[in-house]
Structures are given as structure tokens and as C-alpha cells.
Design a protein around this motif. Structure first.
Motif, PDB file in Angstrom:
ATOM      1  N   SER A 127       5.454  -0.391  -3.228  1.00  0.00           N
ATOM      2  CA  SER A 127       4.417  -0.336  -2.201  1.00  0.00           C
ATOM      3  C   SER A 127       5.077  -0.165  -0.841  1.00  0.00           C
ATOM      4  O   SER A 127       6.284  -0.199  -0.705  1.00  0.00           O
ATOM      5  CB  SER A 127       3.568  -1.613  -2.229  1.00  0.00           C
ATOM      6  OG  SER A 127       4.368  -2.736  -1.947  1.00  0.00           O
ATOM      7  N   GLY A 128       4.251  -0.018   0.159  1.00  0.00           N
ATOM      8  CA  GLY A 128       4.756   0.168   1.514  1.00  0.00           C
ATOM      9  C   GLY A 128       3.702  -0.222   2.517  1.00  0.00           C
ATOM     10  O   GLY A 128       2.865  -1.069   2.256  1.00  0.00           O
ATOM     11  N   HIS A 129       3.761   0.377   3.659  1.00  0.00           N
ATOM     12  CA  HIS A 129       2.806   0.245   4.749  1.00  0.00           C
ATOM     13  C   HIS A 129       3.009  -1.009   5.602  1.00  0.00           C
ATOM     14  O   HIS A 129       2.736  -0.991   6.784  1.00  0.00           O
ATOM     15  CB  HIS A 129       1.362   0.324   4.252  1.00  0.00           C
ATOM     16  CG  HIS A 129       0.344   0.357   5.356  1.00  0.00           C
ATOM     17  ND1 HIS A 129       0.249   1.411   6.238  1.00  0.00           N
ATOM     18  CD2 HIS A 129      -0.583  -0.543   5.722  1.00  0.00           C
ATOM     19  CE1 HIS A 129      -0.706   1.148   7.102  1.00  0.00           C
ATOM     20  NE2 HIS A 129      -1.227  -0.022   6.830  1.00  0.00           N
TER      21      HIS A 129
ATOM     22  N   HIS B  96       5.848  -2.507   6.369  1.00  0.00           N
ATOM     23  CA  HIS B  96       7.123  -2.470   7.093  1.00  0.00           C
ATOM     24  C   HIS B  96       7.921  -3.750   6.879  1.00  0.00           C
ATOM     25  O   HIS B  96       8.820  -4.062   7.650  1.00  0.00           O
ATOM     26  CB  HIS B  96       6.926  -2.207   8.588  1.00  0.00           C
ATOM     27  CG  HIS B  96       6.388  -0.857   8.876  1.00  0.00           C
ATOM     28  ND1 HIS B  96       7.040   0.067   9.639  1.00  0.00           N
ATOM     29  CD2 HIS B  96       5.234  -0.255   8.481  1.00  0.00           C
ATOM     30  CE1 HIS B  96       6.331   1.167   9.724  1.00  0.00           C
ATOM     31  NE2 HIS B  96       5.226   1.000   9.025  1.00  0.00           N
TER      32      HIS B  96
ATOM     33  N   TRP C 220      10.326  -5.526   4.139  1.00  0.00           N
ATOM     34  CA  TRP C 220      11.038  -5.241   2.909  1.00  0.00           C
ATOM     35  C   TRP C 220      10.877  -6.352   1.878  1.00  0.00           C
ATOM     36  O   TRP C 220      10.690  -7.513   2.201  1.00  0.00           O
ATOM     37  CB  TRP C 220      12.511  -4.961   3.173  1.00  0.00           C
ATOM     38  CG  TRP C 220      13.282  -6.039   3.880  1.00  0.00           C
ATOM     39  CD1 TRP C 220      13.520  -6.114   5.227  1.00  0.00           C
ATOM     40  CD2 TRP C 220      13.924  -7.167   3.300  1.00  0.00           C
ATOM     41  NE1 TRP C 220      14.274  -7.219   5.520  1.00  0.00           N
ATOM     42  CE2 TRP C 220      14.548  -7.888   4.338  1.00  0.00           C
ATOM     43  CE3 TRP C 220      14.055  -7.651   1.998  1.00  0.00           C
ATOM     44  CZ2 TRP C 220      15.271  -9.047   4.117  1.00  0.00           C
ATOM     45  CZ3 TRP C 220      14.782  -8.814   1.784  1.00  0.00           C
ATOM     46  CH2 TRP C 220      15.370  -9.492   2.831  1.00  0.00           C
TER      47      TRP C 220
ATOM     48  N   ASN D 293       9.268  -3.035  -1.906  1.00  0.00           N
ATOM     49  CA  ASN D 293       8.760  -2.471  -0.662  1.00  0.00           C
ATOM     50  C   ASN D 293      10.010  -2.142   0.135  1.00  0.00           C
ATOM     51  O   ASN D 293      10.757  -3.049   0.508  1.00  0.00           O
ATOM     52  CB  ASN D 293       7.869  -3.452   0.093  1.00  0.00           C
ATOM     53  CG  ASN D 293       7.271  -2.828   1.348  1.00  0.00           C
ATOM     54  OD1 ASN D 293       7.864  -1.966   1.965  1.00  0.00           O
ATOM     55  ND2 ASN D 293       6.095  -3.284   1.729  1.00  0.00           N
TER      56      ASN D 293
ATOM     57  N   SER E 187      11.117  -0.491   6.374  1.00  0.00           N
ATOM     58  CA  SER E 187      10.990   0.646   7.282  1.00  0.00           C
ATOM     59  C   SER E 187      12.355   1.008   7.842  1.00  0.00           C
ATOM     60  O   SER E 187      13.072   0.139   8.328  1.00  0.00           O
ATOM     61  CB  SER E 187      10.055   0.307   8.437  1.00  0.00           C
ATOM     62  OG  SER E 187      10.053   1.342   9.399  1.00  0.00           O
TER      63      SER E 187
END
Length: 75
Positions: A16-18, A20, A22, A34, A37
């Protein structure tokens, strides 16, 4: 919940992401990823991060210092 969703789909990895922020950890047989960023990190301490996968291992890496912040064996 990401872990529950991964388990429902019998996934080995959940990427996943978004946020920012980790994350690289294994919970109940699922690796949660994750990459954070590379330019706008939010998690403290702040590191500009990416996740790298080689043949056997996932590495969370600070792109400036090249420090490995977390490592986990690939499944």
C-alpha cells in the motif's frame, strides 16, 4: 484492516501507499509493505525511503544514506 483484507484473498503480500509512512513487517503470514516516500516522508524519524526486493529479501532503504532501515525475508 489491511491484514484482514490480505487474508481474505489469501495474499502473501499487501502493498500500500499514500500515507508516506514506511512499513515493512510480517504479521500472521502476510508481509505488509508501504515503501514510504522518497521525497515527502511523514514517519519520524524522517527518512526518504523505498522498498527493494532481491531474490530472497525485502529491504527498506533510505535513498540518501543508503542505510537499510528494515529487512524481511521474501516468501
Amino acid at each position: 484492516d489491511k491484514l484482514k483484507l490480505a487474508q481474505e484473498h489469501q495474499a502473501l503480500y499487501f502493498i500500500s501507499g499514500h500515507t508516506h509512512e514506511w512499513r515493512l513487517e510480517k504479521q500472521q503470514g502476510v508481509i505488509l509493505i508501504n515503501p514510504g516516500s522518497p521525497t515527502l516522508p511523514k514517519k519520524k524519524p524522517k527518512h526518504d525511503t523505498v522498498v527493494l526486493l532481491d531474490d530472497t529479501t525485502l529491504h527498506l532503504v533510505d535513498i540518501h544514506s543508503k542505510d537499510i532501515l528494515a529487512t524481511i525475508p521474501a516468501l
